[in-house]
Design a protein around this motif. Structure first.
Motif, PDB file in Angstrom:
ATOM      1  N   ASN A 152       0.840  -1.198   0.000  1.00 40.91           N
ATOM      2  CA  ASN A 152       0.000   0.000   0.000  1.00 40.91           C
ATOM      3  C   ASN A 152       0.876   1.250   0.000  1.00 40.91           C
ATOM      4  OD1 ASN A 152       0.963  -0.118   2.625  1.00 40.91           O
ATOM      5  ND2 ASN A 152      -0.955  -0.881   3.461  1.00 40.91           N
ATOM      6  N   ASN A 153       0.439   2.261   0.661  1.00 35.88           N
ATOM      7  CA  ASN A 153       1.207   3.505   0.695  1.00 35.88           C
ATOM      8  C   ASN A 153       2.130   3.596   1.908  1.00 35.88           C
ATOM      9  OD1 ASN A 153       0.050   4.532  -1.684  1.00 35.88           O
ATOM     10  ND2 ASN A 153      -1.754   5.245  -0.562  1.00 35.88           N
ATOM     11  N   PHE A 154       2.398   2.463   2.546  1.00 41.31           N
ATOM     12  CA  PHE A 154       3.274   2.481   3.713  1.00 41.31           C
ATOM     13  C   PHE A 154       4.707   2.203   3.278  1.00 41.31           C
ATOM     14  CE2 PHE A 154       5.124   0.262   7.524  1.00 41.31           C
ATOM     15  CZ  PHE A 154       5.303   1.427   8.255  1.00 41.31           C
ATOM     16  N   PHE A 155       5.521   3.242   3.307  1.00 40.90           N
ATOM     17  CA  PHE A 155       6.932   3.129   2.974  1.00 40.90           C
ATOM     18  C   PHE A 155       7.743   3.800   4.078  1.00 40.90           C
ATOM     19  CE2 PHE A 155       4.438   3.660  -0.914  1.00 40.90           C
ATOM     20  CZ  PHE A 155       4.728   2.482  -1.584  1.00 40.90           C
ATOM     21  N   VAL A 156       8.957   3.339   4.277  1.00 41.14           N
ATOM     22  CA  VAL A 156       9.830   3.972   5.271  1.00 41.14           C
ATOM     23  C   VAL A 156      11.178   4.261   4.638  1.00 41.14           C
ATOM     24  CG1 VAL A 156       8.696   2.875   7.237  1.00 41.14           C
ATOM     25  CG2 VAL A 156      10.662   1.760   6.184  1.00 41.14           C
ATOM     26  N   ILE A 192      14.184  -7.571   6.772  1.00 44.36           N
ATOM     27  CA  ILE A 192      15.517  -6.978   6.847  1.00 44.36           C
ATOM     28  C   ILE A 192      16.340  -7.745   7.876  1.00 44.36           C
ATOM     29  CG2 ILE A 192      16.802  -4.916   7.597  1.00 44.36           C
ATOM     30  CD1 ILE A 192      14.401  -3.270   6.560  1.00 44.36           C
ATOM     31  N   GLY A 193      17.592  -8.007   7.561  1.00 41.65           N
ATOM     32  CA  GLY A 193      18.482  -8.700   8.486  1.00 41.65           C
ATOM     33  C   GLY A 193      19.814  -7.993   8.604  1.00 41.65           C
ATOM     34  N   PHE A 194      20.604  -8.403   9.604  1.00 39.23           N
ATOM     35  CA  PHE A 194      21.936  -7.845   9.854  1.00 39.23           C
ATOM     36  C   PHE A 194      21.885  -6.318   9.957  1.00 39.23           C
ATOM     37  CE2 PHE A 194      23.242 -11.946   7.900  1.00 39.23           C
ATOM     38  CZ  PHE A 194      24.019 -12.418   8.948  1.00 39.23           C
ATOM     39  N   LEU A 195      20.901  -5.812  10.693  1.00 40.51           N
ATOM     40  CA  LEU A 195      20.764  -4.370  10.856  1.00 40.51           C
ATOM     41  C   LEU A 195      21.885  -3.825  11.723  1.00 40.51           C
ATOM     42  CD1 LEU A 195      19.280  -1.698  10.532  1.00 40.51           C
ATOM     43  CD2 LEU A 195      17.821  -2.354  12.460  1.00 40.51           C
ATOM     44  N   TYR A 236      15.902  -8.863   2.352  1.00 38.85           N
ATOM     45  CA  TYR A 236      15.730 -10.207   1.808  1.00 38.85           C
ATOM     46  C   TYR A 236      14.417 -10.351   1.051  1.00 38.85           C
ATOM     47  CZ  TYR A 236      19.709 -11.397   4.715  1.00 38.85           C
ATOM     48  OH  TYR A 236      20.958 -11.437   5.287  1.00 38.85           O
ATOM     49  N   SER A 237      13.441  -9.500   1.311  1.00 41.06           N
ATOM     50  CA  SER A 237      12.180  -9.522   0.571  1.00 41.06           C
ATOM     51  C   SER A 237      11.472  -8.184   0.766  1.00 41.06           C
ATOM     52  CB  SER A 237      11.269 -10.659   1.081  1.00 41.06           C
ATOM     53  OG  SER A 237      10.859 -10.420   2.423  1.00 41.06           O
ATOM     54  N   GLY A 238      10.629  -7.835  -0.177  1.00 40.73           N
ATOM     55  CA  GLY A 238       9.815  -6.624  -0.055  1.00 40.73           C
ATOM     56  C   GLY A 238      10.611  -5.332  -0.074  1.00 40.73           C
ATOM     57  N   GLU A 239      11.620  -5.247  -0.923  1.00 43.12           N
ATOM     58  CA  GLU A 239      12.489  -4.053  -0.942  1.00 43.12           C
ATOM     59  C   GLU A 239      11.740  -2.795  -1.365  1.00 43.12           C
ATOM     60  OE1 GLU A 239      14.721  -3.975  -5.155  1.00 43.12           O
ATOM     61  OE2 GLU A 239      15.215  -5.726  -3.914  1.00 43.12           O
TER      62      GLU A 239
END
Length: 279
Positions: free
Chosen positions: A142-146, A260-263, A271-274
């Motif tokens: 949707n329109n949720f981005f960060v 997201i991993g290894f933050l 890893y997904s949903g970039e």
């Protein structure tokens, strides 16, 4: 401070040994019992025993566990929740009983198979994802981005807020926040699954679900079970300090969850949903 105990230890350095007190995280069992059935034929059964840290959030842990296991869906499914008593005298802080409404139907054979399978990795990964897809709708883009800077800043916020870890170095944390900062929930536990159940249970109790415009940060690695719990709560972005497993990545992709991993302070892996992470 609840959840922490002091022990006398001997600290060894190169040329000396020092006796000193050390703060250690408490690990104790919590049994979840369910009361269910028709009004004229109420039954009671022990559902699960988990090793948790008694930080004062036992009821939240139970709410989160029951919700993410798809046993309850709303607060209206519950009649009451309380600690059990010893023959009506002493409160037993290690046993929580939840009375469910009469319309809740429980298949304990299926639940026991599921708990055994997930805890022992005895079920097929593909089958696990297919079952989860039936319980959780695919998360929409949707329109949720960060922004990347928001993700980078999460680990710093976690370090500041992780009070029990600062004293013991022995707890995991689950932190749910929104980019606006309006929503911020953090819970800690010796078990990463319990920490996530606690924070989802807190959101459940406050009627904040689904958490579709929030980000989840875990102080641990990412496993299939954590992805499952996050997806059940409607969380679309999940970041972890550690690495994800292969099944966690496959599940996140199947459910449309950004993983997201290894933050670290200056880097992370997507890893997904970039598409939800923007510059």
């Amino acid at each position: 401070m609840s959840g922490i105990k002091s022990f006398k230890i001997k600290k060894i350095k190169l040329n000396e040994s020092i006796e000193t007190p050390d703060l250690v995280v408490i690990e104790e069992p919590l049994e979840i019992r369910l009361g269910y059935g028709n009004e004229d034929n109420r039954q009671q059964k022990s559902l699960s025993v988990t090793m948790r840290t008694p930080t004062g959030h036992d009821f939240e842990l139970v709410f989160g566990f029951l919700f993410t296991e798809n046993i309850i869906t709303t607060f209206d499914d519950i009649i009451s929740i309380h600690y059990c008593t010893d023959l009506g005298k002493q409160m037993q802080q290690s046993i929580v009983r939840v009375e469910l409404k009469t319309h809740i139907l429980l298949d304990f054979d299926a639940l026991e198979r599921h708990f055994y399978g997930t805890s022992s990795c005895g079920i097929c990964g593909k089958a696990s994802i297919e079952v989860l897809q039936k319980q959780c709708p695919i998360l929409p883009i949707n329109n949720f981005f960060v922004k990347r800077d928001f993700i980078f800043n999460l680990s710093k916020i976690l370090q500041e807020k992780q009070v029990f870890f600062q004293h013991t170095g022995g707890l995991h944390a689950a932190f749910i926040t929104s980019p606006s900062g309006v929503l911020q929930l953090l819970r800690e536990d010796v078990g990463r699954h319990n920490a996530l159940d606690k924070v989802i249970g807190a959101a459940f109790q406050q009627k904040l679900l689904p958490l579709s415009e929030s980000v989840l940060l875990m102080s641990s690695r990412a496993s299939f079970e954590l992805i499952q719990k996050a997806a059940m709560a409607g969380i679309s972005i999940m970041a972890c300090v550690g690495a994800p497993s292969s099944l966690a990545i496959e599940t996140a992709k199947a459910l449309g969850l950004t993983l997201i991993g290894f933050l670290r302070d200056e880097s992370f892996n997507i890893y997904s949903g970039e598409e939800r992470i923007i510059s």
